[in-house]
Design an enzyme around this catalytic site. Structure first.
Site: not given
Length: 476
Positions: A293-296, A317, A343, A360, A413
């Site tokens: 989830a980071g950075p959100g 995260e 984790d 992601d 990404c």
């Protein structure tokens, strides 16, 4: 000659000129400091530059918006064209670049960008850069900088590129690498993922070197795009929650952004979250997971979409400091949510616990080179070997976490095939009991999505980061 005239005639050598202290230029000194942080500390310019700009405004009364814009252009323009400028500088010095001190190279690159990449007059670019060299390097090395920049100033950018780049016909990838300032291996990887001929890859590499738009997201149920619309904004291209800022627009000036009801988020990132949220399900739709989830940003959008349907989001995260960023992004979400530090390859949740899962995964970041141009020089081909086990492990656990009939979204990404289709194909072959869903209908109106069923977005085709998405339904 009269005695009076004789007395006026000098009989001794001229006295040396008094030492002139170099003029300190806060804009160029700031740009140099950012480049040094990127080089010495592996820092990212987008994290280093904003606090330095804020400090400069507080310290120097005359430091205004135009100064900030120039500093930003010098930093990002130099980083984006670093490879090309290095090739040009190498043609103007009498030693290998590895024998030139890195701070000197940074000053030379800043000067080269002013000469070849901006409208600053040549004499002003040389003069200002030599003054910078005197301040940060000393008079001796400033003379070297002056000599090199005067050679560079003799020709324009296109002439220099024609001189230092190998012909396309002899070595297409090396030609593109020099002309468009990407490492050769990155050119090769992007071309493999994109396919097609010369025109497409050149358009992509050109887009990587352009300044990206700042895109906002109006988080559903918390803000509307109408709230974000003004003189400095335009509608998003594809996401119903997106608004694009005009050049020079300031996100922090918008109330909804300050309050966390809206945020800065690339439109490609928004589309990934929306597609997962809208994927068809068999059965209940009450528990969602964001497993990295980071950075959100995606977690905040997913949380808002989940809340509209009465679903709860668990945002996980691994890194505690990034988990805190996720908490901040989700603060004020109208629906139930929980943020944990865990984790994703060793998850605390039970198998089959969720209806929708977004994974992601950490990756090379080659899809965001517009925003982090320095990443292209920092990454190495071997880095992908380090990401591969993690990416496969996270996707494998995501498929275990979702119930039968539920959907997993695997996103990166990066367009590199070793991080996208190869990972998905490998995991599906090993795990079984899952099938790919055609993701293209879930991005309505978005053109050029390829043959499917997965989706690859591109900067030059969609104006987004090069996000990849595969949607997978668990069948058994």
């Amino acid at each position: 000659m009269s005695e009076q005239a004789r007395r006026r005639t000098p009989t001794s050598p001229k006295a040396p000129r008094p030492h002139r202290r170099p003029k300190k230029d806060p804009v160029r000194i700031l740009a140099f400091e950012v480049l040094r942080a990127v080089d010495e500390r592996d820092a990212y310019a987008n994290l280093v530059l904003p606090p330095l700009l804020k400090k400069a405004r507080e310290k120097n009364e005359g430091f205004d918006g135009r100064d900030a814009a120039l500093a930003t252009e010098l930093v990002y323009g130099t980083l984006r064209r670093q490879g090309t400028y290095d090739s040009i500088i190498a043609a103007c010095v009498d030693r290998p670049l590895r024998e030139v001190d890195p701070p000197v190279l940074d000053v030379l690159a800043l000067g080269a960008h002013q000469l070849l990449g901006t409208r600053i007059p040549s004499h002003a670019a040389v003069s200002a850069t030599v003054e910078l060299a005197r301040v940060v390097l000393g008079d001796g090395r400033a003379k070297f900088v002056n000599a090199v920049l005067r050679k560079i100033a003799q020709d324009d950018f296109d002439t220099w590129v024609a001189r230092v780049a190998p012909p396309y016909e002899d070595d297409a990838e090396d030609h593109l690498a020099v002309v468009h300032s990407h490492p050769r291996w990155v050119v090769s990887a992007l071309w493999d993922a994109l396919g097609g001929g010369r025109a497409g890859i050149e358009e992509l590499l050109t887009a990587d070197n352009e300044r990206p738009e700042v895109t906002l997201v109006a988080r559903p149920g918390r803000a509307t795009t109408a709230e974000l619309t003004g003189e400095d904004t335009r509608p998003g291209r594809w996401s119903p929650y997106a608004v694009r800022l005009a050049e020079g627009g300031e996100p922090g000036a918008i109330e909804a952004v300050r309050e966390g009801r809206a945020g800065v988020q690339d439109e490609g990132s928004q589309l990934v979250a929306i597609a997962l949220a809208n994927a068809p399900l068999d059965g209940p739709d009450t528990r969602w997971l964001d497993g990295c989830a980071g950075p959100g940003g995606k977690a905040a959008l997913l949380g808002a979409l989940a809340a509209e349907r009465g679903a709860a989001l668990l945002a996980s995260e691994k890194q505690p400091h990034r988990a805190r960023l996720v908490e901040r992004a989700l603060a004020g979400n109208p629906g139930p949510y929980q943020v944990i530090a865990a984790d994703g390859t060793r998850p605390p949740w039970r198998e089959g616990s969720f209806d929708r899962v977004l994974m992601d995964v950490p990756c090379s970041g080659l899809g965001a080179l517009r925003r982090r141009p320095e990443a292209r020089w920092r990454r190495r081909p071997g880095d992908l070997d380090g990401f591969a086990p993690l990416q496969r492990g996270l996707l494998t656990e995501a498929l275990r976490a979702v119930r039968v009939g539920g959907v997993v979204g695997y996103a990166t990404c990066s367009p590199h095939l070793a991080e996208t289709r190869v990972v998905v194909d490998d995991v599906l072959k090993k795990t079984g009991g899952a099938e790919l869903i055609d993701a293209r209908p879930l991005l309505p109106g978005v053109p050029s999505l390829g043959d499917g069923p997965d989706v690859q977005l591109w900067p030059h085709l969609h104006g987004t980061d090069a996000m990849y998405l595969a949607l997978i339904r668990r069948t058994a």
